[in-house]
Design an enzyme around this catalytic site. Structure first.
Site, short mmCIF file in Angstrom:
data_model
loop_
_atom_site.label_atom_id
_atom_site.label_comp_id
_atom_site.label_asym_id
_atom_site.label_seq_id
_atom_site.Cartn_x
_atom_site.Cartn_y
_atom_site.Cartn_z
N ARG A 226 -3.40 -5.27 -0.43
CA ARG A 226 -2.12 -5.98 -0.48
C ARG A 226 -2.14 -6.97 -1.63
O ARG A 226 -3.14 -7.67 -1.85
CB ARG A 226 -1.86 -6.75 0.82
CG ARG A 226 -1.35 -5.90 1.99
CD ARG A 226 0.08 -5.39 1.76
NE ARG A 226 0.57 -4.63 2.88
CZ ARG A 226 0.45 -3.30 3.01
NH1 ARG A 226 -0.17 -2.59 2.10
NH2 ARG A 226 0.96 -2.69 4.06
N GLU A 255 6.80 -6.60 -5.27
CA GLU A 255 6.95 -5.17 -5.57
C GLU A 255 8.43 -4.80 -5.53
O GLU A 255 9.13 -5.23 -4.61
CB GLU A 255 6.16 -4.33 -4.56
CG GLU A 255 4.66 -4.60 -4.65
CD GLU A 255 3.83 -3.82 -3.64
OE1 GLU A 255 4.38 -2.99 -2.91
OE2 GLU A 255 2.61 -4.04 -3.60
N HIS A 274 2.27 1.23 -5.89
CA HIS A 274 2.00 1.27 -4.44
C HIS A 274 2.06 2.71 -3.93
O HIS A 274 2.83 3.05 -3.04
CB HIS A 274 2.97 0.38 -3.65
CG HIS A 274 2.42 -0.05 -2.30
ND1 HIS A 274 2.65 -1.27 -1.74
CD2 HIS A 274 1.64 0.62 -1.41
CE1 HIS A 274 2.05 -1.34 -0.55
NE2 HIS A 274 1.42 -0.20 -0.32
P1 NDP Z 1 -8.66 -1.41 8.86
O1 NDP Z 1 -8.09 -2.27 9.92
O2 NDP Z 1 -9.23 -0.09 9.22
O3 NDP Z 1 -9.82 -2.22 8.10
C1 NDP Z 1 -9.71 -3.55 7.71
C2 NDP Z 1 -11.10 -4.12 7.51
O4 NDP Z 1 -11.02 -5.42 6.98
C3 NDP Z 1 -11.90 -4.20 8.79
O5 NDP Z 1 -13.10 -3.51 8.62
C4 NDP Z 1 -12.18 -5.68 8.98
O6 NDP Z 1 -13.52 -5.77 9.45
C5 NDP Z 1 -12.04 -6.22 7.56
N1 NDP Z 1 -11.62 -7.61 7.52
C6 NDP Z 1 -10.63 -8.23 8.19
N2 NDP Z 1 -10.56 -9.52 7.84
C7 NDP Z 1 -11.53 -9.73 6.93
C8 NDP Z 1 -11.97 -10.86 6.19
N3 NDP Z 1 -11.40 -12.06 6.35
N4 NDP Z 1 -12.97 -10.68 5.30
C9 NDP Z 1 -13.57 -9.48 5.14
N5 NDP Z 1 -13.21 -8.38 5.84
C10 NDP Z 1 -12.20 -8.51 6.72
O7 NDP Z 1 -7.52 -1.25 7.79
P2 NDP Z 1 -7.35 -0.11 6.66
O8 NDP Z 1 -8.65 0.10 6.01
O9 NDP Z 1 -6.62 1.04 7.22
O10 NDP Z 1 -6.35 -0.84 5.67
C11 NDP Z 1 -6.67 -2.08 5.07
C12 NDP Z 1 -5.42 -2.64 4.42
O11 NDP Z 1 -5.06 -1.81 3.31
C13 NDP Z 1 -4.19 -2.62 5.32
O12 NDP Z 1 -4.11 -3.80 6.11
C14 NDP Z 1 -3.04 -2.50 4.35
O13 NDP Z 1 -2.56 -3.78 4.03
C15 NDP Z 1 -3.66 -1.86 3.11
N6 NDP Z 1 -3.16 -0.49 2.90
C16 NDP Z 1 -2.69 -0.15 1.66
C17 NDP Z 1 -2.21 1.12 1.41
C18 NDP Z 1 -1.69 1.51 0.08
O14 NDP Z 1 -0.80 2.33 0.02
N7 NDP Z 1 -2.19 0.97 -1.01
C19 NDP Z 1 -2.18 2.15 2.46
C20 NDP Z 1 -2.77 1.72 3.71
C21 NDP Z 1 -3.23 0.44 3.90
P3 NDP Z 1 -14.02 -6.97 10.34
O15 NDP Z 1 -13.12 -7.02 11.54
O16 NDP Z 1 -15.45 -6.66 10.65
O17 NDP Z 1 -13.90 -8.16 9.46
C1 7N6 Z 2 3.86 2.32 1.43
C2 7N6 Z 2 2.46 2.67 1.77
C3 7N6 Z 2 0.43 0.92 4.40
O1 7N6 Z 2 0.21 -0.24 4.71
O2 7N6 Z 2 0.95 0.15 2.24
C4 7N6 Z 2 0.86 1.26 3.02
O3 7N6 Z 2 0.30 1.88 5.19
C5 7N6 Z 2 2.12 2.06 3.08
C6 7N6 Z 2 4.26 2.58 0.03
#
Ligand code: NDP
Ligand code: 7N6
Length: 308
Positions: A226, A255, A274
């Site tokens: 993000r 964005e 994105h």
């Molecule tokens: P997950 O919930 O699977 O993983 C998030 C990870 O972040 C967890 O392992 C958690 O581990 C860790 N985490 C949370 N807080 C912290 C912190 N303060 N410091 C370090 N690690 C932390 O989410 P996803 O992997 O599916 O997605 C991650 C993010 O990517 C989403 O929230 C979304 O915003 C973004 N995203 C972007 C997309 C795109 O199109 N570019 C598509 C999909 C997602 P722990 O609890 O051990 O800390």
């Molecule tokens: C939208 C992708 C997510 O959080 O950011 C992604 O799943 C969605 C363009």
């Protein structure tokens, strides 16, 4: 519990073709249809949506088709007793391939060759500039679905992989896990710092001027999570000053990225709009998850990916 309708809010069109998404629920034995704003809902309805709307709080269950649900107010859902689910767990391949693509390009200058191709220019870079990602160190910050996808692929490419997360269980392919309080130690020696954690009050502005100071001056920032995790002005200033080498960015504070952003102009910054999750079967990945939850809802099993 009883579920009579699955309403697909038209906002899903931000990322997937709505009709194809609705069609993917054929055979599920539930009425699935596309809706716009201003509908009314009751507890026998489920809603799959990209954006939050107040009227969804009357439904039985709401699914945010994004993994990042930072625009949804989870307290309101909890107060209303309406379960909210998200689409985490399906982006391990899609988003991490983009992160790997950035790294290989930044190392081997594919983006530079393409820029030159646009000018029909047979370009020779400085001898010292290209490098292999093999044996380079990557620090993956956030080791969930996407972070693990990046770590596993980076390990496969022969990179030295370390990571940051709050819990310390081992993660395949990751040789060392740092606590978030040790972020500076974790990123200091990395050639690539890849962000794969959610946007929360705690993580906003995680990477700013102090972190760019700590990072190597030949390091690249990869952000597929993000925009607000990074202080964007500080990022542009750091690249301008040579405090870091460049970045691969899929997400931004605002964005679409405004025309006035200095990030557009750096050769060593690769920008994608994105599209980390964009593939021609993204709607099916999301539909599989929603279908599984429809079945769970109907048989009173706990919903997958419940976030409120
Ligand atoms: P997950 O919930 O699977 O993983 C998030 C990870 O972040 C967890 O392992 C958690 O581990 C860790 N985490 C949370 N807080 C912290 C912190 N303060 N410091 C370090 N690690 C932390 O989410 P996803 O992997 O599916 O997605 C991650 C993010 O990517 C989403 O929230 C979304 O915003 C973004 N995203 C972007 C997309 C795109 O199109 N570019 C598509 C999909 C997602 P722990 O609890 O051990 O800390
Ligand atoms: C939208 C992708 C997510 O959080 O950011 C992604 O799943 C969605 C363009």
């Amino acid at each position: 519990a009883q579920l009579d309708h699955l309403y697909v809010h038209e906002s899903v069109e931000n990322v997937i073709p709505p009709e194809a998404f609705v069609e993917a629920f054929e055979g599920l034995g539930i009425d699935a249809e596309l809706v716009g704003d201003g509908e009314s809902y009751d507890e026998t309805d489920a809603v799959a949506t990209y954006v939050p709307r107040p009227e969804f709080l009357d439904a039985g269950w709401v699914h945010c088709i994004r993994a990042g649900y930072d625009e949804f107010d989870t307290d309101t859902y909890e107060a209303a007793g309406v379960p909210l689910t998200n689409s985490t767990g399906i982006h391990d391949t899609t988003v991490s391939e983009v992160a790997i693509g950035y790294m290989v390009s930044l190392a081997r200058l594919l983006h530079v060759y393409r820029d030159n191709q646009n000018e029909r220019n047979w370009y020779t870079p400085d001898y010292e500039r290209p490098f292999t990602v093999e044996n380079e160190r990557i620090c993956v910050v956030g080791l969930g679905t996407i972070g693990r996808g990046i770590a596993e692929r980076a390990d496969g490419l022969g990179m030295e992989v370390v990571g940051v997360r709050r819990s310390d269980e081992p993660v395949p392919g990751v040789s060392e896990i740092f606590d978030p309080s040790d972020l500076h130690d974790a990123i200091a020696d990395a050639r690539f710092v890849a962000l794969a954690l959610p946007h929360t009050p705690e993580t906003e502005g995680l990477i700013g001027e102090p972190e760019f100071e700590v990072m190597r001056d030949d390091a690249y920032l990869i952000n597929v999570a993000r925009g607000p995790l990074v202080v964007e002005d500080a990022l542009a200033a750091a690249i301008e000053a040579g405090a870091i080498a460049g970045a691969g960015l899929d997400v931004f504070e605002t964005e679409p990225l405004p025309d006035s952003s200095p990030l557009w102009d750096f050769e060593e910054v690769i920008i994608s709009p994105h599209k980390g999750s964009a593939t021609n079967r993204y709607h099916l990945d999301i539909a599989d998850l929603v279908s599984e939850n429809v079945e769970r809802y109907q048989s009173d099993e706990p919903l997958k990916n419940r976030v409120a």
